[in-house]
Design a protein around this motif. Sequence first.
Motif, mmCIF file in Angstrom:
data_model
loop_
_atom_site.group_PDB
_atom_site.id
_atom_site.type_symbol
_atom_site.label_atom_id
_atom_site.label_comp_id
_atom_site.label_asym_id
_atom_site.label_seq_id
_atom_site.Cartn_x
_atom_site.Cartn_y
_atom_site.Cartn_z
ATOM 1 N N ILE A 80 0.847 -1.188 0.000
ATOM 2 C CA ILE A 80 0.000 0.000 0.000
ATOM 3 C C ILE A 80 0.886 1.243 0.000
ATOM 4 C CG2 ILE A 80 -1.680 1.330 1.343
ATOM 5 C CD1 ILE A 80 -2.925 -1.280 2.188
ATOM 6 N N ASN A 81 0.575 2.158 -0.887
ATOM 7 C CA ASN A 81 1.357 3.378 -1.035
ATOM 8 C C ASN A 81 0.882 4.417 -0.032
ATOM 9 O OD1 ASN A 81 1.844 6.165 -2.424
ATOM 10 N ND2 ASN A 81 3.157 4.739 -3.545
ATOM 11 N N VAL A 82 1.805 5.255 0.442
ATOM 12 C CA VAL A 82 1.423 6.270 1.415
ATOM 13 C C VAL A 82 0.431 7.268 0.820
ATOM 14 C CG1 VAL A 82 3.329 7.871 0.888
ATOM 15 C CG2 VAL A 82 2.306 7.856 3.176
ATOM 16 N N TRP A 83 0.493 7.479 -0.512
ATOM 17 C CA TRP A 83 -0.488 8.364 -1.142
ATOM 18 C C TRP A 83 -1.852 7.695 -1.229
ATOM 19 C CZ3 TRP A 83 0.108 13.396 -1.616
ATOM 20 C CH2 TRP A 83 1.391 13.923 -1.677
ATOM 21 N N ASP A 84 -1.900 6.363 -1.374
ATOM 22 C CA ASP A 84 -3.175 5.653 -1.291
ATOM 23 C C ASP A 84 -3.849 5.980 0.032
ATOM 24 O OD1 ASP A 84 -2.909 4.278 -3.728
ATOM 25 O OD2 ASP A 84 -1.796 2.643 -2.792
ATOM 26 N N ILE A 85 -3.063 5.856 1.103
ATOM 27 C CA ILE A 85 -3.593 6.111 2.430
ATOM 28 C C ILE A 85 -4.004 7.569 2.572
ATOM 29 C CG2 ILE A 85 -3.011 6.210 4.892
ATOM 30 C CD1 ILE A 85 -1.309 3.751 4.521
ATOM 31 N N TYR A 86 -3.155 8.476 2.107
ATOM 32 C CA TYR A 86 -3.467 9.901 2.252
ATOM 33 C C TYR A 86 -4.768 10.256 1.540
ATOM 34 C CZ TYR A 86 -3.252 14.899 2.442
ATOM 35 O OH TYR A 86 -3.583 16.208 2.691
#
Length: 388
Positions: A80-86
């Motif tokens: 999971i990418n940190v931008w996905d989470i953001y």
Amino acid sequence: MEFKEHAIKKLSNVKLVLGNGFDLHCGLETSYKNYFDSIPEKVESIFNWYKNFKDKAYSYFSKVGNTDDFWVDLGSYNEINVWDIYFVLNTIDEEKAITNKNWKDIEEMMYASLNDDKNTKFTKWSEVIYILSDNSVTYFNHPAAVCIAAYLKKRGFKSFLSKTAFYEMLMEELRIFEKQFGFFIKKQIILRERNPREINETYLDNVDNTISLLCNKNLLASIDSFNFSPMLIKKYEPIYSNINGTCGGPIFGVDSNLCLANDDRYIFTKTSRRLVQDMYIHTSENNRPFENVVVYGHSLGVNDYSYFFPLLDKIYISDPTREGKIVFAFSIFDKNKKNEIIKNLRMCITALFEEYAKYKGYTQTGRLLDSVTTQKRVLMLEIPNIKD
């Protein structure tokens, strides 16, 4: 006296500017919401993890109790990418995993996340940096910022020697996100190419019909597209250009008014992104002189002002002795929201011209739009929906 539509069709040397609304209008499912709808498991896992983790995140940094179960809902956090989470955490509400947002929201959220202005609901990366560098949290910290910091710490980003290192890491994550989004766009094209009848008789027919409604194709000088799909390149080559790359190398970025070039955040500006972009597509005919501009399907968001300001310069919009026009075309995609759609476009046009007037150094920023509308140099044009 003639109808506005007829007058627009007579405009010569037209540059056509297309936003994502054009592809959506013509039948491609390439919106921000379409992308997240294509990865429901990932979105759901992030949403469930946040709901269950946000109240425990503070104890994660204080190392109170067993924290292994904090990551169960997130699944394989390395995928999971940190931008996905953001993006998910800054789009969700407590009732739904993701709400119906406009295409421009990705870049608007990026800008807000990097901006030092506190008057926004979006999570700030500066707060994440502080949590990671201090390795502690308080109940004054935003829950989303705490969760993102915890996620980065879990991945091994325990601390950063400088803001530069943090933002470079964030840029690498953004490139991964862009590749994932580009692959999503490519899949939409592959699916259509497996059905040539659909692509030839539906999408490309819709393209031709829509462009014919926007301008006289025989008087078309060039096309600038903010879409990532390369499907129109062959059909309208060599007058066609992708502004932000194609699905093979898309870029997301923010306006250069965010910060000065010596700021660590400058690498996220579209100016910087285009300078270092790997893809290079140049066609001499796309640079042909133009006298008029027709814009369709673009949100006119602040992150693309760096594109529109030079465009307005080239048609000498602030010179009352010139006649070049800019037309903002639109469609009513929901009849129940007709007044809202027209109002939003009018407000976006006003904001664009007010900021352009500031850029030109005018003291009374509203007077420019007053002048050019009186001269009929700025127009709004409604074209019918494909389904109508």
